[in-house]
Write an enzyme that holds these catalytic residues in place. Structure first.
Site: not given
Length: 432
Positions: A103, A198
């Site tokens: 991400d 994350e």
């Protein structure tokens, strides 16, 4: 796919000189492809992965890993992608892992990223978008001057780049490809892990450490070349809810309680110099990340950070103390505080196993990189994974100015990070 805007011919001339330079093209091509995937996470959805577009990227990576001949490839419904590069030695070598997150930050868009390469950077301003006068300048970002003469990948000024952490993914995938192409380099079993979310603090929450099956791992999620990190902040989030009382302003004396002004009083009770803009190194901070409200009610959102566990606990206790002082001053319970721990300093889990740091240190040295052991002023998935039983220090991925339009990544830094991955695999086998 990308444009070289300065000294165009010089990059491609160097790329053709020898095999190691050709591998630059390999890892950079991967990186430039990966950043075209919009993988921005979203902390409001309460699902994993937090955005479906992360799963699109995960499926692309799954197919790529299969095409490289990796084995034991799994992608679960939560977006956790694992794969194995089998050992090529007939002796027992510890299984190690390399991990990066898919991400990108919610802080700025990663839709329609348009990277370009500034070849042989000359130390001057880089115009990212002339129309909107968006300029990446060493006056504001002096770290640019550390990369004069290198080839920088930059944005068009309207998105982040995504080197955090697609540079890490590219380095790991390219290193696995390199090891497959060079069987003369001995290595043990290597596990690869790519996870979602994350950037919203959830990357390790559903990471199956037992299934991953490594004795230790490294996150490729650091910044500048040479960074080697096994200390990070202890982290908590804090929500301060303030209750007010609204009456007609013309008749408000001794009746109205403006929650926004009370919230301001609360914020003023915290140390003014202990904020991100005024701290560095091991100095902790309180960071106001959001505020909303009206006369009737207001809410402040903070993050609390400190490397020292005792000081961290003191910081959390200060929030309760400030709320108590507010309530005593007004004679009623106006302020309510909720504090939630997010992650802890991985040092206490990694320090007893310093051989994994020694291997990374030696790998950097052999790859021609000067190690810079430092504490992370933030956190990584490795911190949470370390407390879940997978010791996991962090290694540089090469990007700088993460989470915004001024993000950039030197090609040479990405290449060096890839070489470090290869060297860690080689040295681990050499030591056993």
């Amino acid at each position: 796919m990308y444009l070289v805007v300065q000294n165009q011919f010089s990059i491609f001339t160097r790329l053709k000189l020898n095999n190691i330079q050709i591998s630059i093209m390999n890892v950079i091509d991967r990186f430039l492809k990966y950043v075209t995937f919009d993988t921005q996470s979203d902390e409001t959805t309460n699902v994993t992965p937090s955005t479906g577009k992360q799963m699109i990227f995960a499926n692309y990576l799954k197919d790529e890993l299969a095409s490289l001949g990796l084995e034991e490839i799994t992608l679960d419904e939560n977006g956790y992608l694992f794969a194995t590069l089998p050992s090529n030695v007939d002796r027992e070598v510890p299984t190690i892992g390399f991990i990066s997150h898919m991400d990108t930050s919610p802080d700025m868009s990663s839709e329609n990223v348009q990277p370009r390469i500034v070849g042989n950077y000359d130390g001057k301003d880089i115009v990212l978008c002339s129309k909107d006068n968006i300029v990446l300048s060493p006056t504001r970002f002096p770290e640019l001057l550390d990369h004069v003469g290198e080839d920088l990948i930059v944005t068009n000024g309207h998105t982040l780049l995504g080197a955090d952490d697609k540079a890490g993914i590219a380095e790991i995938v390219a290193a696995m490809a390199y090891l497959k192409e060079h069987p003369e380099i001995e290595h043990g079993k290597i596990r690869v892990g790519f996870n979602p979310d994350e950037e919203i603090g959830l990357g390790a929450h559903k990471f199956d450490v037992e299934k991953f099956g490594a004795e230790w791992a490294y996150t490729m999620d650091g910044g500048e070349v040479g960074e080697l990190e096994f200390e990070n902040f202890n982290a908590a989030s804090a929500k301060v809810m303030i209750k007010g009382a609204n009456v007609h302003p013309g008749y408000a004396k001794n009746k109205m309680i403006n929650s926004m002004l009370v919230a301001h009083e609360f914020a003023a009770m915290l140390p003014a110099d202990e904020i991100p803009a005024k701290t560095e190194g091991y100095e902790g901070f309180f960071h106001l990340v959001g505020m909303k409200g009206d006369v009737e009610g207001s809410e402040l959102a903070y993050i609390i950070r400190d490397h020292d566990r005792e000081k961290f606990e003191e910081r959390k206790a200060l929030f309760a103390e400030c709320a108590k002082r507010i309530n005593e001053a007004y004679g009623e319970e106006l302020a309510v505080v909720e504090v939630k721990d997010q992650y802890y300093n991985m040092r206490e889990k990694v320090e007893p196993l310093m051989h994994i740091i020694d291997i990374a240190f030696a790998a950097m040295t052999e790859a021609g990189v000067e190690p810079r052991v430092k504490a992370i002023r933030g956190g990584t998935d490795g911190a949470q994974l370390s407390f879940k039983g997978l010791p996991c220090p962090n290694i540089f991925a090469g990007g700088l100015n993460f989470h915004g339009r001024y993000e950039f990544a030197p090609i040479q830094s990405i290449q060096k990070a890839m070489n470090v991955v290869v060297k860690i695999a080689e040295l681990t086998a050499r030591r056993y």
